[in-house]
Design an enzyme around this catalytic site. Structure first.
Site, PDB file in Angstrom:
ATOM      1  N   HIS A  46       0.808  -1.217   0.000  1.00 16.05           N
ATOM      2  CA  HIS A  46       0.000   0.000   0.000  1.00 16.05           C
ATOM      3  C   HIS A  46       0.839   1.265   0.000  1.00 16.05           C
ATOM      4  O   HIS A  46       2.042   1.244   0.235  1.00 16.05           O
ATOM      5  CB  HIS A  46      -1.000  -0.002   1.163  1.00 16.05           C
ATOM      6  CG  HIS A  46      -0.393   0.067   2.535  1.00 16.05           C
ATOM      7  ND1 HIS A  46      -0.006   1.256   3.118  1.00 16.05           N
ATOM      8  CD2 HIS A  46      -0.124  -0.893   3.433  1.00 16.05           C
ATOM      9  CE1 HIS A  46       0.461   1.015   4.334  1.00 16.05           C
ATOM     10  NE2 HIS A  46       0.409  -0.282   4.548  1.00 16.05           N
ATOM     11  N   CYS A  69       2.632  -4.632   7.091  1.00  9.68           N
ATOM     12  CA  CYS A  69       2.341  -4.395   5.673  1.00  9.68           C
ATOM     13  C   CYS A  69       3.561  -3.797   4.986  1.00  9.68           C
ATOM     14  O   CYS A  69       4.493  -3.339   5.634  1.00  9.68           O
ATOM     15  CB  CYS A  69       1.160  -3.448   5.516  1.00  9.68           C
ATOM     16  SG  CYS A  69      -0.438  -4.226   5.790  1.00  9.68           S
TER      17      CYS A  69
END
Length: 173
Positions: free
Chosen positions: A141, A161
């Site tokens: 992301h 992440c």
């Protein structure tokens, strides 16, 4: 010597991880080298673009090793905050006491607090996420903290992440 044994053990672990990957990754694939803080986009067995990344902090929030298939690219995503942050870091209780713009907080009948950060430039996922469903809820992301890509490695600032530079361009690609 102890240092040599540690190097051999690390090499063996990494060779085992490599062996777990499929031999054919397809015509287009993404591969992240977590310790190198690099993501590579490959097409027809050639690396066509490299992106700097930010990965998880060593220890409890380290980025896990995955081999998953991308299912979607989401622009302007919401972020359902993981319970490890809602409960473990006290974000849920904090937001119930002092609501902040951009967050929706709810409490279920059993007491579980759910926190969803709304889309926008301040969203922790930035303006784009690449969904690759996995049991760890890990995505590639964007980030609103793009200045961190200029930090010297190691760029280990995330909760697991993989934050990716030029994420909107990657998502459009």
């Amino acid at each position: 010597p102890r240092a040599e044994r540690a190097k051999r053990a690390a090499l063996q672990i990494n060779m085992d991880r490599w062996r777990w990957l499929p031999r054919d990754l397809g015509l287009i694939y993404l591969i992240t080298n977590v310790p190198e803080f690099q993501l590579r986009l490959a097409t027809n067995q050639r690396i066509v673009r490299t992106y700097r990344t930010i990965a998880g902090k060593p220890g409890r929030t380290a980025t896990p090793q995955l081999a998953e298939q991308v299912e979607a690219v989401v622009f302007n995503p919401t972020w359902t905050v993981p319970q490890s942050i809602v409960q473990g870091e006290g974000l849920g209780a904090s937001l119930l006491r002092n609501p902040r713009p951009g967050y929706k907080v709810s409490r279920a009948a059993n007491g579980t607090i759910t926190v969803v950060q709304q889309p926008g430039p301040a969203n922790s996922l930035g303006l784009m996420k690449i969904d690759m469903p996995n049991p760890h809820a890990i995505y590639l992301h964007d980030t609103p903290s793009r200045h961190l890509f200029n930090s010297p490695t190691p760029r280990a600032f995330s909760h697991g992440c993989i934050r990716t530079e030029n994420a909107q361009m990657l998502g459009m690609t």
